[in-house]
Scaffold this active site. Structure first.
Site, PDB file in Angstrom:
ATOM      1  N   LYS A  42       0.742  -0.936   0.213  1.00 10.65           N
ATOM      2  CA  LYS A  42       0.244  -0.074   0.019  1.00 10.65           C
ATOM      3  C   LYS A  42       0.532   1.011   0.235  1.00 10.65           C
ATOM      4  O   LYS A  42       2.297   1.282  -0.036  1.00 10.65           O
ATOM      5  CB  LYS A  42      -0.810  -0.203   1.328  1.00 10.65           C
ATOM      6  CG  LYS A  42      -1.988  -0.726   1.217  1.00 10.65           C
ATOM      7  CD  LYS A  42      -2.942  -0.887   0.529  1.00 10.65           C
ATOM      8  CE  LYS A  42      -4.690  -2.111   0.490  1.00 10.65           C
ATOM      9  NZ  LYS A  42      -5.244  -1.596   1.344  1.00 10.65           N
ATOM     10  N   ARG A  78      -3.049 -10.574   4.322  1.00  5.49           N
ATOM     11  CA  ARG A  78      -3.100 -10.084   2.127  1.00  5.49           C
ATOM     12  C   ARG A  78      -2.316  -9.640   2.404  1.00  5.49           C
ATOM     13  O   ARG A  78      -1.712  -8.872   2.188  1.00  5.49           O
ATOM     14  CB  ARG A  78      -4.906  -9.611   2.467  1.00  5.49           C
ATOM     15  CG  ARG A  78      -5.026  -9.995   0.688  1.00  5.49           C
ATOM     16  CD  ARG A  78      -6.191  -9.170   0.179  1.00  5.49           C
ATOM     17  NE  ARG A  78      -6.684  -8.377  -0.928  1.00  5.49           N
ATOM     18  CZ  ARG A  78      -6.468  -8.216  -1.525  1.00  5.49           C
ATOM     19  NH1 ARG A  78      -5.582  -7.296  -0.919  1.00  5.49           N
ATOM     20  NH2 ARG A  78      -6.933  -7.874  -2.304  1.00  5.49           N
TER      21      ARG A  78
END
Length: 287
Positions: A238, A268
């Site tokens: 991210k 994840r």
């Protein structure tokens, strides 16, 4: 490796179990590793690399061999300012992949905003529906998941990245506000017939959140765990991780290990091997 702005010793919580359909199960007593499979031309991290069915299946099987406990298959990017597609196009991208992995006995999660895709995925053998809008994008999603009997990842949602409605003000208690908001989404799912033992919550790192807010959520992760629902955390690659300026996969793996030590149900991730190794090192440090 970059120094992560996280506590050295997070509070430990037991990892809750999750009811899956079709006799499927995940390893108990530890955090599961969810491998990300983007069958898309435009994902922020690996768009286009696995758009071909053969390439997607090869990568998924490599992730399983590296230690992934389940595979999250997505056919529509939700990166900032991405283009929305319909359920038919989404299923055309992912259908053969979902069917093949489920036939292999892999626990398959499908990352979708669309109720129609959720229904098709369940028919193809998917065990989990992972909706980044937590039932807020498609008004039929909660009922569709209830009909399928799949487990359901309910992510906190305000807006998709880059869309109108995205803003970052949550008052003085960020985590408290997020817990209240995702709790409302969970209640809507339960009211639609999804049973509580099939619900996972996800704080939605990177969605309507600043980098500083993402780090605050990770530091206060035990507050999410106190509600008793399994918690999925998706920090991998991210923007707030890339902003550290280090090796993004190593930093992502270190964050995943921190979440596992805190009691997250699953992490994840893109780099499964690095994550599995980081979690093992963290466990050895604790021991």
């Amino acid at each position: 490796m970059s120094a992560l702005p996280l506590p050295a010793a997070p509070a430990s919580f037991p990892v809750p179990s999750l009811a899956l359909p079709g006799g499927l199960a995940l390893p108990g007593g530890r955090t599961a590793v969810m491998g990300i499979l983007n069958v898309t031309p435009d994902s922020f991290s690996d768009g286009g690399r696995y758009a071909d069915v053969a390439a997607a299946l090869r990568h998924a099987r490599e992730m399983v061999a590296a230690g992934a406990d389940l595979i999250d298959v997505g056919g529509e990017s939700t990166r900032p300012n991405s283009t929305r597609i319909g359920a038919d196009e989404e299923w055309a991208r992912i259908g053969a992949v979902v069917e093949a992995l489920a036939a292999d006995g892999v626990v398959v999660s499908v990352d979708t905003l669309h109720a129609a895709t959720a229904r098709e995925a369940a028919r193809a053998g998917a065990a989990i529906i992972n909706d980044v809008s937590g039932g807020r994008w498609d008004p039929e999603m909660n009922a569709a998941v209830a009909e399928t009997g799949c487990a359901y990842v309910v992510q906190h949602y305000r807006a998709l990245p880059g869309m109108p409605g995205e803003h970052f003000d949550y008052g003085e208690d960020l985590v408290g506000t997020l817990i209240e908001r995702v709790g409302s989404q969970v209640q809507d799912a339960i009211d639609a017939g999804v049973t509580a033992d099939k619900i996972v919550i996800d704080p939605g790192l990177g969605f309507s959140l600043t980098g500083d807010q993402c780090w605050q959520i990770l530091r206060e992760l035990p507050r999410f765990l106190e509600g008793g629902y399994p918690v999925l955390v998706g920090a991998s690659r991210k923007r707030f991780v890339k902003a550290l300026g280090g090796d993004v996969d190593a930093d992502s793996a270190a964050i995943a290990a921190y979440c596992a030590a805190s009691g997250a149900w699953a992490v994840r991730v893109h780099d499964v091997a690095a994550t599995v190794a980081a979690i093992a090192r963290k466990e050895n440090d604790v021991d």
